[in-house]
Design an enzyme around this catalytic site. Sequence first.
Site, mmCIF file in Angstrom:
data_model
loop_
_atom_site.group_PDB
_atom_site.id
_atom_site.type_symbol
_atom_site.label_atom_id
_atom_site.label_comp_id
_atom_site.label_asym_id
_atom_site.label_seq_id
_atom_site.Cartn_x
_atom_site.Cartn_y
_atom_site.Cartn_z
ATOM 1 N N GLU A 184 42.568 33.929 43.971
ATOM 2 C CA GLU A 184 43.997 33.092 44.451
ATOM 3 C C GLU A 184 45.087 34.199 44.558
ATOM 4 O OE1 GLU A 184 44.134 31.606 40.931
ATOM 5 O OE2 GLU A 184 44.596 29.245 41.921
ATOM 6 N N GLY B 187 41.739 34.063 39.665
ATOM 7 C CA GLY B 187 42.926 34.387 40.124
ATOM 8 C C GLY B 187 42.841 35.950 40.736
ATOM 9 N N ALA C 24 42.085 35.584 36.160
ATOM 10 C CA ALA C 24 42.697 36.116 34.855
ATOM 11 C C ALA C 24 41.813 35.713 33.937
ATOM 12 C CB ALA C 24 43.561 34.685 34.508
ATOM 13 N N GLU D 87 36.370 28.369 37.643
ATOM 14 C CA GLU D 87 37.406 28.268 36.672
ATOM 15 C C GLU D 87 36.329 26.620 35.748
ATOM 16 O OE1 GLU D 87 38.167 28.999 39.503
ATOM 17 O OE2 GLU D 87 40.440 29.575 38.934
HETATM 18 C C1 HXC Z 1 38.592 39.033 30.655
HETATM 19 C C2 HXC Z 1 36.734 39.735 32.033
HETATM 20 C C3 HXC Z 1 37.003 39.185 33.042
HETATM 21 C C4 HXC Z 1 37.794 38.245 33.027
HETATM 22 C C5 HXC Z 1 35.237 40.556 33.535
HETATM 23 N N1 HXC Z 1 35.242 40.405 31.810
HETATM 24 N N2 HXC Z 1 36.157 39.111 34.190
HETATM 25 N N3 HXC Z 1 37.502 39.920 30.896
HETATM 26 N N4 HXC Z 1 38.783 38.267 32.158
HETATM 27 N N5 HXC Z 1 38.094 37.055 34.020
HETATM 28 C C6 HXC Z 1 35.144 41.699 31.500
HETATM 29 C C7 HXC Z 1 33.610 41.002 30.467
HETATM 30 O O1 HXC Z 1 34.041 40.540 29.832
HETATM 31 C C8 HXC Z 1 33.876 42.720 30.084
HETATM 32 O O2 HXC Z 1 34.570 43.178 29.412
HETATM 33 C C9 HXC Z 1 34.087 43.711 31.676
HETATM 34 O O3 HXC Z 1 35.121 42.549 32.199
HETATM 35 C C10 HXC Z 1 32.926 43.846 31.966
HETATM 36 O O4 HXC Z 1 32.931 42.781 33.455
HETATM 37 P P1 HXC Z 1 30.652 42.510 33.591
HETATM 38 O O5 HXC Z 1 30.896 40.740 32.582
HETATM 39 O O6 HXC Z 1 30.003 43.210 32.112
HETATM 40 O O7 HXC Z 1 30.386 42.490 34.242
HETATM 41 P P2 HXC Z 1 29.160 41.682 35.910
HETATM 42 O O8 HXC Z 1 27.695 41.736 34.202
HETATM 43 O O9 HXC Z 1 28.805 42.732 36.844
HETATM 44 O O10 HXC Z 1 29.649 41.161 35.975
HETATM 45 C C11 HXC Z 1 30.906 40.505 36.602
HETATM 46 C C12 HXC Z 1 31.441 38.817 36.956
HETATM 47 C C13 HXC Z 1 31.423 38.962 35.024
HETATM 48 C C14 HXC Z 1 30.588 38.211 37.491
HETATM 49 C C15 HXC Z 1 32.392 39.323 37.558
HETATM 50 O O11 HXC Z 1 32.686 39.389 34.762
HETATM 51 C C16 HXC Z 1 32.155 37.396 35.311
HETATM 52 O O12 HXC Z 1 32.002 36.729 35.440
HETATM 53 N N6 HXC Z 1 33.682 37.436 35.435
HETATM 54 C C17 HXC Z 1 34.318 36.078 34.839
HETATM 55 C C18 HXC Z 1 34.664 35.816 36.339
HETATM 56 C C19 HXC Z 1 36.103 34.254 35.778
HETATM 57 O O13 HXC Z 1 35.721 32.929 35.541
HETATM 58 N N7 HXC Z 1 37.035 34.449 37.011
HETATM 59 C C20 HXC Z 1 37.289 33.262 36.898
HETATM 60 C C21 HXC Z 1 39.078 33.413 35.021
HETATM 61 S S1 HXC Z 1 39.727 31.960 35.410
HETATM 62 P P3 HXC Z 1 33.119 43.989 28.188
HETATM 63 O O14 HXC Z 1 33.827 44.182 26.824
HETATM 64 O O15 HXC Z 1 32.284 43.188 27.595
HETATM 65 O O16 HXC Z 1 32.557 45.261 28.586
HETATM 66 C C22 HXC Z 1 41.018 32.393 36.534
HETATM 67 C C23 HXC Z 1 42.101 30.974 35.999
HETATM 68 C C24 HXC Z 1 43.473 31.667 36.827
HETATM 69 O O17 HXC Z 1 41.238 33.344 36.789
HETATM 70 C C25 HXC Z 1 44.198 30.542 36.550
HETATM 71 C C26 HXC Z 1 44.478 29.893 35.011
HETATM 72 C C27 HXC Z 1 45.639 30.517 34.697
#
Ligand code: HXC
Length: 258
Positions: free
Chosen positions: A112, A109, A64, A132
Amino acid sequence: MYENIKYEVKGNLGYLTINRPKALNALNTEVLSELADALKEIEADDAVKAVIVTGEGKAFVAGADIAQMSKLNAVEGRAMMQAGHKVMNTIDQMPKPFIAAVNGFALGGGCELAMACDIRIASSKAKFGQPEVGLGIIPGFCGTQRLSRLVGKGMAKYLIYSAEMINAEEAFRIGLVEKVVEPDALMEAAEKLANTIASKAPIAVAQAKIAINNGFDMDLKSASQLEVEATTVCFGSEDQKEGMAAFLEKRAPEWKNR
Ligand code: HXC
């Protein structure tokens, strides 16, 4: 028509692609709303016999949208969760097969969304996880429930409490994905499976999905009765007559979906 997803129909297959590659296809409220609309299209279109869900670029879905969620209060967060649940549950409950072609990161997400699909085929480069708790929340698109049902309670707790990211091979080992293929072979493998399923009696595939998904959470006696009812629907169909006649006449069946 859609800005954050792509939806195409080719032959009997629907292709649903999350299309925000710059944000690694993160699910914000706009994506969820477009997915809900596309799912209505899919449900209404009898020509679509199976759906492939994938992501544009290097991610399937990296979760998400954290930027959007960071600003939400409890009421708004709850609304976003409800929107996510609606999408996941629609996929889970729609009597058509959905195949997740997991091309890269399937986190939070994204994992999921893959789990809401019927079958998961992963690229060997895909990564899975429920990160999360590292963000101060828990899986909120039904991950606490679907992950434990797919891989067991202990492994679900291991993955959710630790937020550990696992590779495709490990995801296969624990039963989170059904098949792992080389990245170049992913869409071909998903299409091959989708076409195989699409070549079977649609009413039978639909009843199989209903029996498996709805029966899974019932006691065995109720679930076996559900199977009797689902099979009875099949016996009442023209396609059951056609499928068995075609076998006996040594020819290919021609399904009517009724
Ligand atoms: C918003 C995201 C994102 C996310 C990545 N990006 N994941 N933006 N939400 N979930 C964005 C980054 O900010 C970045 O934007 C661009 O995508 C590229 O990501 P990088 O981090 O630079 O890439 P990389 O170094 O290859 O790392 C990849 C990654 C990392 C390991 C997947 O992006 C990451 O850890 N993302 C978050 C994963 C996460 O925690 N997901 C769970 C979310 S909570 P910019 O603008 O800087 O280029 C969830 C809850 C669901 O899903 C239900 C609750 C309601």
